[in-house]
Design an enzyme around this catalytic site. Structure first.
Site, PDB file in Angstrom:
ATOM      1  CG  HIS A 100      44.158  32.997  39.524  1.00  0.00           C
ATOM      2  ND1 HIS A 100      43.090  33.433  38.776  1.00  0.00           N
ATOM      3  CD2 HIS A 100      43.939  33.474  40.783  1.00  0.00           C
ATOM      4  CE1 HIS A 100      42.272  34.139  39.534  1.00  0.00           C
ATOM      5  NE2 HIS A 100      42.776  34.177  40.753  1.00  0.00           N
ATOM      6  CG  PHE A 116      45.193  42.947  38.676  1.00  0.00           C
ATOM      7  CD1 PHE A 116      44.888  43.658  37.522  1.00  0.00           C
ATOM      8  CD2 PHE A 116      45.036  43.591  39.897  1.00  0.00           C
ATOM      9  CE1 PHE A 116      44.457  44.979  37.586  1.00  0.00           C
ATOM     10  CE2 PHE A 116      44.603  44.907  39.966  1.00  0.00           C
ATOM     11  CZ  PHE A 116      44.313  45.599  38.808  1.00  0.00           C
ATOM     12  CB  CYS A 117      45.403  36.266  36.899  1.00  0.00           C
ATOM     13  SG  CYS A 117      44.716  36.200  35.236  1.00  0.00           S
ATOM     14  CB  ALA A 118      46.003  38.016  42.086  1.00  0.00           C
TER      15      ALA A 118
END
Length: 466
Positions: free
Chosen positions: A142, A388-390
């Site tokens: 992100h 995982f911020c993805a």
């Protein structure tokens, strides 16, 4: 000044390489916390196995020692007349040189110190020329995916091979306005799969179509050498806390022109060279054209110095040896997980793709939060679970697979969407063999025998029931 501090201040990241050694016999680099013990819910204590390097790597002992040697001499930078201020200024600016050498920057490149990779990429987003087009794969963290709110953004679908990544980018760039500015943002190593991306080829494609490219090296720089000149990228961004220097600092390094032409990222002291009142009551400001233009305010001197210390430590350890040892650990984990049919390792480019020590997987019949909680509570192993911020990448990797909601810690799905999450194990230069061996053993035991303890959901997290 003490001899140790004198040596520390004279930082110079010389890319030396120690003699090659057998990775199976090589010792991990000393890190803080390597002897910390944690309690187990089943009784007793065990040495903590930190296997969440992709989130934050433990500080190298070398970094901690260097910072401790400097701490008594800490002072304000750039504007102080006193000895400690001058010493701190020299150390701060020499750290900039060290980082530039570590990244093999071009002579005219600027090294700007920020708070993190996220801050670095937001800074770059803030200085984009008017009308800039940005191209970014949906596979990005992100931090790389989201900052481009004032630009015309084209999001590219996840490729399934490195060649497809290059071809996808070339097709997208071929359809852009050929006369306006353009920027490609790409990761060097995925924070979800650990796979290495074809950065040099993507840079060549970008430049062939008149675009520039920024490399998110947050997951690459701690594991592999990063050469701005060899990869031919225009900018590189990374964070200290992933480079064994967890003090809240980051780096944006690269071409100076867009940075010099834009208004400062933050307005304030340090960024301004001259400020004067006008006769009409207003204020005229002359901004710096150096890196200081985007470093307003009092900088995090200790954080910056810790990054420089980590750069020196990694360069002197020799990336050839570090990479060889990490491949040894990757093979241990992947071979161990391959023995468990219930485990599916996530990948974009396939099993043979080169990667760093970041591996994500799912386990049939387990919610990721439950599995991660059991690894921690029953084995003293710290991993990461979730998206995982993805989020787009993980959903791409898992979205076509049927997934039943687990019994513990499963987040509620958005309307019309399944609950999707995974488990990530990550390691690096400070990881001993015993940690990954314990992890593989724990996975096999949990899958075969189940958890020994009862767990419950508390505020969206799975925790041991007490």
């Amino acid at each position: 000044m003490s001899a140790s501090l004198n040596a520390a201040v004279a930082t110079s990241a010389v890319a030396t390489s120690a003699a090659a050694v057998d990775p199976a016999c090589a010792e991990p680099l000393p890190v803080l916390g390597r002897d910390v013990t944690v309690p187990l819910v089943t009784g007793g204590e065990v040495t903590y196995a930190a296997l969440d390097y992709a989130a934050s790597a433990p500080a190298l002992q070398r970094v901690w020692d260097d910072v401790a040697a400097y701490a008594p001499y800490y002072g304000s930078v750039h504007r102080g007349a006193g000895y400690l201020s001058q010493l701190s200024t020299d150390l701060f600016e020499q750290s900039r040189v060290t980082v530039a050498e570590f990244l093999d920057c071009r002579p005219a490149d600027q090294v700007i110190f920020t708070r993190s990779t996220t801050d670095s990429l937001n800074l770059l987003a803030a200085v984009l020329p008017a009308g800039c087009q940005v191209f970014v794969f949906e596979t990005e963290h992100h931090a790389s995916l989201l900052p481009w709110t004032d630009a015309q953004v084209t999001y590219l679908n996840a490729p399934r091979t490195p060649d497809e990544a290059v071809a996808t980018l070339e097709r997208a760039l071929a359809g852009r306005d050929p006369y306006g500015p353009a920027l490609v943002c790409v990761t060097g190593a995925s924070n979800v799969t650990g796979e290495l991306w074809p950065v040099r080829e993507l840079a060549a494609a970008a430049h062939a179509h008149g675009a520039r490219i920024v490399l998110d090296a947050a997951q690459l720089a701690p594991h592999h050498p990063v050469s701005v000149q060899d990869l031919d990228v225009d900018w590189v961004a990374f964070s200290g806390h992933k480079l064994y220097a967890p003090f809240g600092s980051g780096v944006l390094a690269g071409r100076a022109d867009w940075l010099q032409q834009a208004e400062p990222y933050l307005a304030g002291g340090g960024a301004s060279r001259k400020v004067a009142r006008r006769e009409d009551g207003g204020v005229d400001v002359e901004w710096h054209t150096t890196a200081a233009r985007h470093e307003a305010g009092s900088p995090n001197v200790i954080g910056v110095y810790s990054i420089a210390s980590a750069c020196k430590a990694l360069a002197e350890a020799g990336f050839e040896n570090l990479v060889a040892r990490e491949r040894h650990l990757i093979a241990k984990v992947r071979d161990g997980l391959a023995d468990v049919p219930a485990v599916r390792v996530l990948s974009l480019f396939g099993d043979d793709a080169p990667r760093v020590g970041v591996i994500s997987f799912v386990v049939d019949g387990w919610n990721s939060s439950h599995f991660a909680a059991a690894l921690s509570a029953e084995y003293g192993i710290g991993v990461r679970d979730g998206l995982f911020c993805a989020h787009p990448l993980v959903r791409t990797l898992l979205g076509s697979e049927p997934q039943a909601q687990g019994e513990c810690g499963a987040p509620e799905a958005a309307p019309g969407e399944r609950s999707l999450n995974a488990i990530r194990v990550s390691f690096g230069a400070g990881t001993p063999d015993e940690h990954v061996e314990r992890f593989v053993r724990a996975v096999k035991e949990l899958v075969a025998d189940g958890a020994q303890w009862q767990y419950r959901t508390e505020e969206g997290r799975c925790v041991p029931a007490v």
